[in-house]
Design a protein around this motif. Structure first.
Motif, PDB file in Angstrom:
ATOM      1  N   ALA A  93       3.754   3.305  -3.676  1.00 37.36           N
ATOM      2  CA  ALA A  93       3.260   4.349  -4.586  1.00 37.36           C
ATOM      3  C   ALA A  93       1.966   4.987  -4.088  1.00 37.36           C
ATOM      4  CB  ALA A  93       3.053   3.779  -5.990  1.00 37.36           C
ATOM      5  N   PRO A  94       1.931   5.512  -2.856  1.00 38.20           N
ATOM      6  CA  PRO A  94       0.722   6.171  -2.376  1.00 38.20           C
ATOM      7  C   PRO A  94       0.531   7.515  -3.066  1.00 38.20           C
ATOM      8  CG  PRO A  94       2.492   6.487  -0.799  1.00 38.20           C
ATOM      9  CD  PRO A  94       3.026   5.564  -1.867  1.00 38.20           C
TER      10      PRO A  94
ATOM     11  N   ALA B  77      -0.393  11.590  -2.871  1.00 40.96           N
ATOM     12  CA  ALA B  77       0.069  12.599  -1.909  1.00 40.96           C
ATOM     13  C   ALA B  77      -0.817  12.611  -0.670  1.00 40.96           C
ATOM     14  CB  ALA B  77       0.087  13.979  -2.571  1.00 40.96           C
ATOM     15  N   THR B  78      -2.122  12.473  -0.886  1.00 44.03           N
ATOM     16  CA  THR B  78      -3.050  12.461   0.249  1.00 44.03           C
ATOM     17  C   THR B  78      -2.837  11.220   1.114  1.00 44.03           C
ATOM     18  OG1 THR B  78      -4.695  13.706  -1.024  1.00 44.03           O
ATOM     19  CG2 THR B  78      -5.482  12.492   0.914  1.00 44.03           C
ATOM     20  N   GLN B  79      -2.678  10.074   0.470  1.00 36.64           N
ATOM     21  CA  GLN B  79      -2.436   8.845   1.231  1.00 36.64           C
ATOM     22  C   GLN B  79      -1.139   8.916   2.031  1.00 36.64           C
ATOM     23  OE1 GLN B  79      -2.605   6.003  -2.001  1.00 36.64           O
ATOM     24  NE2 GLN B  79      -4.667   5.321  -1.449  1.00 36.64           N
ATOM     25  N   GLU B  80      -0.109   9.538   1.448  1.00 35.54           N
ATOM     26  CA  GLU B  80       1.164   9.653   2.168  1.00 35.54           C
ATOM     27  C   GLU B  80       1.001  10.504   3.425  1.00 35.54           C
ATOM     28  OE1 GLU B  80       5.866  10.593   1.220  1.00 35.54           O
ATOM     29  OE2 GLU B  80       4.359  10.652  -0.371  1.00 35.54           O
ATOM     30  N   LEU B  81       0.208  11.570   3.318  1.00 39.41           N
ATOM     31  CA  LEU B  81      -0.047  12.404   4.495  1.00 39.41           C
ATOM     32  C   LEU B  81      -0.791  11.616   5.578  1.00 39.41           C
ATOM     33  CD1 LEU B  81      -1.029  15.852   2.925  1.00 39.41           C
ATOM     34  CD2 LEU B  81       1.031  15.302   4.229  1.00 39.41           C
ATOM     35  N   TRP B  82      -1.761  10.814   5.174  1.00 42.58           N
ATOM     36  CA  TRP B  82      -2.519  10.028   6.143  1.00 42.58           C
ATOM     37  C   TRP B  82      -1.636   8.955   6.782  1.00 42.58           C
ATOM     38  CZ3 TRP B  82      -6.457  11.500   8.654  1.00 42.58           C
ATOM     39  CH2 TRP B  82      -7.428  12.311   8.075  1.00 42.58           C
ATOM     40  N   ILE B  83      -0.740   8.376   6.019  1.00 45.30           N
ATOM     41  CA  ILE B  83       0.176   7.377   6.584  1.00 45.30           C
ATOM     42  C   ILE B  83       1.004   7.994   7.711  1.00 45.30           C
ATOM     43  CG2 ILE B  83       2.240   6.006   6.095  1.00 45.30           C
ATOM     44  CD1 ILE B  83       1.044   5.499   3.288  1.00 45.30           C
ATOM     45  N   LEU B  84       1.454   9.231   7.497  1.00 42.62           N
ATOM     46  CA  LEU B  84       2.292   9.896   8.487  1.00 42.62           C
ATOM     47  C   LEU B  84       1.487  10.426   9.673  1.00 42.62           C
ATOM     48  CD1 LEU B  84       4.678  11.893   6.104  1.00 42.62           C
ATOM     49  CD2 LEU B  84       5.230   9.846   7.421  1.00 42.62           C
ATOM     50  N   ASP B  85       0.272  10.927   9.427  1.00 40.90           N
ATOM     51  CA  ASP B  85      -0.431  11.709  10.446  1.00 40.90           C
ATOM     52  C   ASP B  85      -1.503  10.959  11.224  1.00 40.90           C
ATOM     53  OD1 ASP B  85       1.073  13.926   9.931  1.00 40.90           O
ATOM     54  OD2 ASP B  85      -0.372  14.850   8.562  1.00 40.90           O
ATOM     55  N   ILE B  86      -2.097   9.901  10.656  1.00 39.51           N
ATOM     56  CA  ILE B  86      -3.267   9.317  11.304  1.00 39.51           C
ATOM     57  C   ILE B  86      -2.918   8.706  12.657  1.00 39.51           C
ATOM     58  CG2 ILE B  86      -3.087   7.006  10.266  1.00 39.51           C
ATOM     59  CD1 ILE B  86      -6.199   7.183   9.942  1.00 39.51           C
ATOM     60  N   TYR B  87      -1.693   8.234  12.805  1.00 44.84           N
ATOM     61  CA  TYR B  87      -1.238   7.668  14.083  1.00 44.84           C
ATOM     62  C   TYR B  87      -1.351   8.704  15.203  1.00 44.84           C
ATOM     63  CZ  TYR B  87       2.209   5.785  17.432  1.00 44.84           C
ATOM     64  OH  TYR B  87       2.861   5.338  18.547  1.00 44.84           O
ATOM     65  N   GLY B  88      -0.789   9.886  14.979  1.00 44.21           N
ATOM     66  CA  GLY B  88      -0.848  10.929  15.998  1.00 44.21           C
ATOM     67  C   GLY B  88      -2.248  11.446  16.231  1.00 44.21           C
ATOM     68  N   PHE B  89      -3.043  11.569  15.158  1.00 41.99           N
ATOM     69  CA  PHE B  89      -4.419  12.031  15.311  1.00 41.99           C
ATOM     70  C   PHE B  89      -5.205  11.128  16.266  1.00 41.99           C
ATOM     71  CE2 PHE B  89      -4.569  14.233  10.910  1.00 41.99           C
ATOM     72  CZ  PHE B  89      -4.048  15.391  11.472  1.00 41.99           C
TER      73      PHE B  89
ATOM     74  N   VAL C 201       2.847  -5.681  13.039  1.00 44.76           N
ATOM     75  CA  VAL C 201       3.111  -6.705  12.029  1.00 44.76           C
ATOM     76  C   VAL C 201       2.297  -6.422  10.763  1.00 44.76           C
ATOM     77  CG1 VAL C 201       2.924  -9.167  11.502  1.00 44.76           C
ATOM     78  CG2 VAL C 201       3.716  -8.433  13.759  1.00 44.76           C
ATOM     79  N   LEU C 202       1.034  -6.038  10.953  1.00 48.41           N
ATOM     80  CA  LEU C 202       0.184  -5.708   9.814  1.00 48.41           C
ATOM     81  C   LEU C 202       0.772  -4.545   9.019  1.00 48.41           C
ATOM     82  CD1 LEU C 202      -2.503  -6.165   8.297  1.00 48.41           C
ATOM     83  CD2 LEU C 202      -3.565  -4.549   9.895  1.00 48.41           C
ATOM     84  N   ALA C 203       1.267  -3.528   9.720  1.00 50.53           N
ATOM     85  CA  ALA C 203       1.846  -2.373   9.035  1.00 50.53           C
ATOM     86  C   ALA C 203       3.134  -2.751   8.307  1.00 50.53           C
ATOM     87  CB  ALA C 203       2.121  -1.258  10.041  1.00 50.53           C
TER      88      ALA C 203
ATOM     89  N   THR D  25      -0.462  -2.609   0.432  1.00 59.63           N
ATOM     90  CA  THR D  25      -1.032  -1.434  -0.223  1.00 59.63           C
ATOM     91  C   THR D  25      -1.024  -0.255   0.735  1.00 59.63           C
ATOM     92  OG1 THR D  25      -3.304  -1.899   0.494  1.00 59.63           O
ATOM     93  CG2 THR D  25      -2.582  -2.895  -1.590  1.00 59.63           C
ATOM     94  N   ALA D  26      -1.137   0.932   0.171  1.00 57.23           N
ATOM     95  CA  ALA D  26      -1.191   2.142   0.991  1.00 57.23           C
ATOM     96  C   ALA D  26      -2.442   2.157   1.869  1.00 57.23           C
ATOM     97  CB  ALA D  26      -1.160   3.377   0.097  1.00 57.23           C
ATOM     98  N   GLU D  27      -3.556   1.664   1.309  1.00 55.77           N
ATOM     99  CA  GLU D  27      -4.802   1.664   2.084  1.00 55.77           C
ATOM    100  C   GLU D  27      -4.686   0.791   3.331  1.00 55.77           C
ATOM    101  OE1 GLU D  27      -5.743   2.621  -2.163  1.00 55.77           O
ATOM    102  OE2 GLU D  27      -4.555   1.091  -1.129  1.00 55.77           O
TER     103      GLU D  27
END
Length: 503
Positions: A47-48, A50-62, A96-98, A103-105
């Motif tokens: 249940a992230p 909307a902002t958290q969901e974007l960070w989950i998807l994008d922070i890896y590539g950033f 493994v952590l992921a 939690t979303a954080e």
């Protein structure tokens, strides 16, 4: 009179080592796209916002983009094999952590660690290929295998993600990388050589900060330009990134032991190769961006079915990459790059003229033809980048190549998104009598029109869908024409700048 000593040829150990190097690369490629099909299940569980969901998807590539230059140079200084093994172990732990993040954080933090660890892998693998394959012909084939592995991983990512989420749970998409990274850590010390630059001097920590301050805002700006269009946030991020990038380059030019040797750009072969690579990726990623949306929103396919329809593009990449060494030996690098770019330009031109309006079979076939032409460009440009510098600096050179790749992808998506939006809104003719909120949502995007049409009674929804799909198809045509223009520029660059280098 001097006799040129032929380069040492690789043996069984080096080819086995190449197979080991393919493992982290395949995992990196899968991680680019595997999470998208897991996103709905992940959102239902954690249940992230909307902002958290974007960070989950994008922070890896950033973070991969931000740390490429740092990790490429760090590998040259401490040893590329050492950095690769440390990065592989860190990637496995973060995976493994992921996978088990409650939690979303915590998932965002794990994805950030994956990005930093991932940035160690690509420059290290490419730099090690330069060391392991000094013979130009063998090195070119090894680079072709390297690029093919990455392309196949991206292509099958949605299929793998869908299968894993359907059979297990969303965290399984992260665990697929753990066995591969463990195999790398175990086999790497036996099959991979170690090489580092002599000396190296003090590590430029301030340069690291400036490189991050340049890359992260720039990638953020171009990604958000595609998603939301121009705005104050995009402008500020772009200005900050460009200012930090300018300060970074000026600092590197003054230092006796720079984090990034900007003098590499004084080498004509290096600069020409990076430029061709950037143009090619900018062109092809526009088509990569529109094709999945066309398959899902225009033809009505599911995400998994659209992934299956994308497989011909992966096969085209494999074919184009693997025939490159043979073609380059027969015709020479500039001729193959120019011919491949011309072939791809014709495919993109046909997408612009007839492909988008001719149904999914024609559009997929023409896009695959464009990708087939781009395969040799990626292989030869990457090979020229790492082959134009001493082996001890190959990691730094590879990081520039990969950074150009990241910018090419981001810019391609940003430009395409902006063009599609402009053409879509300009060509959309809405049926009469629509409620204001429905018309407003349909006027924003094709996805909005599809969602709005589903709520309309009778034939109103069908009329809205037909109008929206026609407008979007017109946008695809313009994207194809832009790609054709860019690839024509690559032809000119190959026939001029690359030919003058004697490549």
């Amino acid at each position: 009179m001097t006799t040129e000593i032929p380069a040492r040829r690789a043996g069984p150990r080096e080819w086995a080592g190449l197979a080991v190097l393919a493992l982290p690369l395949l995992v990196l490629a899968l991680d680019v796209s595997v999470l998208y099909l897991a996103a709905p299940a992940l959102a239902a569980d954690l249940a992230p916002t909307a902002t958290q969901e974007l960070w989950i998807l994008d922070i890896y590539g950033f973070l991969i983009a931000g740390f490429l230059i740092t990790m490429g140079t760090l590998g040259d200084r401490i040893g590329r094999r050492r950095l690769l093994l440390v990065g592989g172990a860190a990637f496995a732990a973060a995976s493994v952590l992921a996978a088990f993040a409650p939690t979303a954080e915590l998932l965002i933090a794990a994805r950030a660690l994956l990005g930093v660890a991932g940035a160690t892998l690509m420059p290290s693998t490419l730099g090690l290929i330069s060391t392991m394959f000094p013979d130009p012909t063998q090195r070119r084939f090894a680079v072709a295998v390297w690029m093919t592995t990455f392309s196949v991983g991206i292509a099958i990512g949605p299929l793998v993600g869908g299968a894993l989420v359907g059979s297990f749970w969303w965290g399984a998409v992260f665990l697929i990388g753990v066995p591969a990274m463990l195999a790398l850590v175990v086999l790497g010390p036996f099959l991979l050589p170690e090489e580092r630059a002599a000396g190296g001097g003090r590590f430029d920590v301030a340069g690291v900060v400036l490189s991050l301050a340049a890359m992260l805002p720039l990638v953020y700006a171009v990604k958000n330009l595609a998603a939301h269009g121009p705005g104050p946030g995009v402008l500020v991020a772009g200005v900050v990134g460009l200012a930090a990038g300018t300060a970074f380059v000026r600092r590197q030019r003054r230092l006796p032991d720079p984090l990034l040797d900007v003098a590499l750009f004084t080498r004509p072969a290096f600069t020409a190769a990076v430029s061709v690579l950037l143009i090619g990726l900018l062109a092809v990623n526009g088509l990569f961006f529109v094709l999945p949306q066309y398959l899902q929103l225009v033809t009505g396919l599911s995400a998994l079915a659209a992934g299956v329809w994308m497989l011909p593009l992966a096969l085209a990449t494999v074919g184009g990459s693997l025939v490159t060494p043979v073609l380059s030996r027969r015709f020479g690098v500039p001729a193959v790059v120019a011919g491949s770019a011309a072939f791809a330009a014709v495919g993109a031109l046909l997408v612009g003229l007839v492909g988008a309006g001719s149904g999914p079979v024609a559009l997929v076939a023409l896009t695959a033809g464009t990708v087939l032409g781009l395969g040799p460009i990626g292989v030869l440009a990457t090979d020229l980048v790492i082959g134009s510098v001493p082996s001890a600096r190959a990691g730094s050179a590879a990081s520039i190549s990969e950074t150009a790749g990241e910018l090419g992808v981001a810019l391609g998506v940003a430009v395409t998104g902006s063009v599609l939006t402009a053409v879509y809104t300009g060509r959309l003719v809405l049926p009469g009598g629509l409620p204001a909120d429905v018309a407003g949502r349909a006027g924003e995007s094709l996805a909005g029109a599809v969602a709005a049409a589903a709520r309309l009674p009778g034939t109103g929804g069908d009329a809205l869908l037909a109008a929206a799909r026609d407008a979007y198809t017109a946008g695809i045509g313009v994207v194809g024409l832009i790609a054709a223009g860019l690839l024509t520029g690559a032809v000119v660059l190959a026939l001029t700048a690359l030919r003058r280098t004697g490549a």
